[in-house]
Design a protein around this motif. Structure first.
Motif, PDB file in Angstrom:
ATOM      1  N   LYS A  11      -7.804   0.306  -6.180  1.00 17.26           N
ATOM      2  CA  LYS A  11      -6.829  -0.040  -5.135  1.00 17.26           C
ATOM      3  C   LYS A  11      -5.935   1.173  -4.938  1.00 17.26           C
ATOM      4  O   LYS A  11      -5.219   1.580  -5.857  1.00 17.26           O
ATOM      5  CB  LYS A  11      -6.021  -1.269  -5.562  1.00 17.26           C
ATOM      6  CG  LYS A  11      -4.882  -1.622  -4.644  1.00 17.26           C
ATOM      7  CD  LYS A  11      -5.383  -2.085  -3.280  1.00 17.26           C
ATOM      8  CE  LYS A  11      -4.201  -2.523  -2.435  1.00 17.26           C
ATOM      9  NZ  LYS A  11      -4.578  -3.020  -1.155  1.00 17.26           N
ATOM     10  N   THR A  30       0.826  -1.212   0.000  1.00 15.56           N
ATOM     11  CA  THR A  30       0.000   0.000   0.000  1.00 15.56           C
ATOM     12  C   THR A  30       0.855   1.256   0.000  1.00 15.56           C
ATOM     13  O   THR A  30       0.367   2.335  -0.313  1.00 15.56           O
ATOM     14  CB  THR A  30      -0.943   0.033   1.218  1.00 15.56           C
ATOM     15  OG1 THR A  30      -0.169  -0.102   2.409  1.00 15.56           O
ATOM     16  CG2 THR A  30      -1.967  -1.090   1.132  1.00 15.56           C
ATOM     17  N   GLU A  31       2.133   1.117   0.368  1.00 20.12           N
ATOM     18  CA  GLU A  31       3.074   2.240   0.347  1.00 20.12           C
ATOM     19  C   GLU A  31       4.393   1.762  -0.246  1.00 20.12           C
ATOM     20  O   GLU A  31       4.868   0.667   0.080  1.00 20.12           O
ATOM     21  CB  GLU A  31       3.328   2.776   1.759  1.00 20.12           C
ATOM     22  CG  GLU A  31       2.105   3.370   2.413  1.00 20.12           C
ATOM     23  CD  GLU A  31       2.408   3.961   3.784  1.00 20.12           C
ATOM     24  OE1 GLU A  31       3.599   3.992   4.188  1.00 20.12           O
ATOM     25  OE2 GLU A  31       1.456   4.378   4.467  1.00 20.12           O
ATOM     26  N   PHE A  41      -2.796   3.360  -3.379  1.00 25.90           N
ATOM     27  CA  PHE A  41      -1.451   3.165  -2.845  1.00 25.90           C
ATOM     28  C   PHE A  41      -0.696   4.488  -2.903  1.00 25.90           C
ATOM     29  O   PHE A  41      -1.093   5.426  -3.594  1.00 25.90           O
ATOM     30  CB  PHE A  41      -0.696   2.066  -3.610  1.00 25.90           C
ATOM     31  CG  PHE A  41      -0.518   2.335  -5.095  1.00 25.90           C
ATOM     32  CD1 PHE A  41       0.668   2.905  -5.575  1.00 25.90           C
ATOM     33  CD2 PHE A  41      -1.510   2.005  -5.994  1.00 25.90           C
ATOM     34  CE1 PHE A  41       0.844   3.141  -6.924  1.00 25.90           C
ATOM     35  CE2 PHE A  41      -1.347   2.236  -7.350  1.00 25.90           C
ATOM     36  CZ  PHE A  41      -0.172   2.808  -7.817  1.00 25.90           C
TER      37      PHE A  41
END
Length: 190
Positions: free
Chosen positions: A185, A73-74, A187
Motif C-alpha cells: 500500500k 494516501t497522503e 502512501f
C-alpha cells in the motif's frame, strides 16, 4: 402378583425421579438456569457455530488474501498514518488461522530501505484464532498509529529519528501468520 406389580410401578416412578447416571444438579431442562449436559444437547447432524475456532480446516496460503490498508494516501505534516489489514478467504469452505498480534508484522519501506517494523518494539503480543468464512473479509479492529519515526529493537526506550517527508513515498506491507499481503500500500508523507 398384585404386590409384584405395585413394586414395579414404584420402581418406575423412582427411576423417573432419581434418573440414575445423571450428574448432580442436572435436571434435563433448559429453563430455570439449569443446563443440559453437552452430550445431551449436542445434535450430531448439526454443524458447529460459525464463530467456533475449530470450524474448518487450517487456512492454506493460496486461499487467503491479506490486504495492507492505510487510512489515507497522503499525510500532511504532523499527520500520523493509521495502519490496518483485511483478511479474506477466497476458498469455498471456512478455514481457521491465527490472526493475533503475535503473528502480525507491519513493515514500512521506501525504496530498498526498511524504516519501521511493528514487531521491533511490540509489547504484549497475543494470539487470536479466527474462522474465515468464504468471501467474508475480516478487518483488524484498532489500527496501529505510526509516529513517522524509524524503528529498531534498540530504539524502544529512547528517542527515534524522524523519517524523511516533503512528499516522500512509502510502502506498507503486512504479513499475518506467515502469509504476506498481495500488494504494498503506497502512501506519501508531507
Amino acid at each position: 402378583m398384585v404386590l409384584l406389580g405395585l413394586v414395579a410401578v414404584i420402581a418406575a416412578i423412582v427411576l423417573i425421579v432419581v434418573r440414575p447416571g445423571a450428574s448432580q444438579g442436572e435436571t434435563g431442562e433448559t429453563g430455570g438456569g439449569a443446563a443440559t449436559s453437552p452430550e445431551a444437547s449436542a445434535d450430531p447432524t448439526s454443524s458447529p457455530p460459525a464463530d467456533d475456532p475449530a470450524t474448518g480446516a487450517p487456512c492454506a496460503p493460496e486461499q487467503v488474501i491479506i490486504e495492507a490498508i492505510t487510512d489515507k494516501t497522503e499525510y500532511a505534516e504532523g499527520e500520523q498514518p493509521e495502519l490496518s489489514t483485511t483478511i479474506r478467504n477466497t476458498g469455498d469452505a471456512p478455514c481457521t488461522m491465527n490472526a493475533g498480534t503475535s503473528v502480525q508484522v507491519f513493515t514500512i519501506t521506501s525504496g530498498t530501505e526498511t524504516y519501521w517494523t511493528s514487531t521491533d518494539c511490540q509489547t504484549s503480543p497475543s494470539d487470536a484464532e479466527i474462522t474465515l468464512e468464504p468471501g467474508d473479509p475480516i478487518s483488524s479492529g484498532v489500527p496501529i498509529i505510526w509516529d513517522r519515526t524509524r524503528s529498531s529493537p534498540d530504539t524502544c526506550d529512547g528517542p527515534r529519528e524522524a523519517v524523511p517527508a516533503g512528499g516522500a513515498s512509502f510502502h506498507l506491507d503486512v504479513t499475518v501468520d506467515g502469509m504476506a499481503s498481495t500488494a504494498s500500500k503506497q502512501f506519501l508523507l508531507y
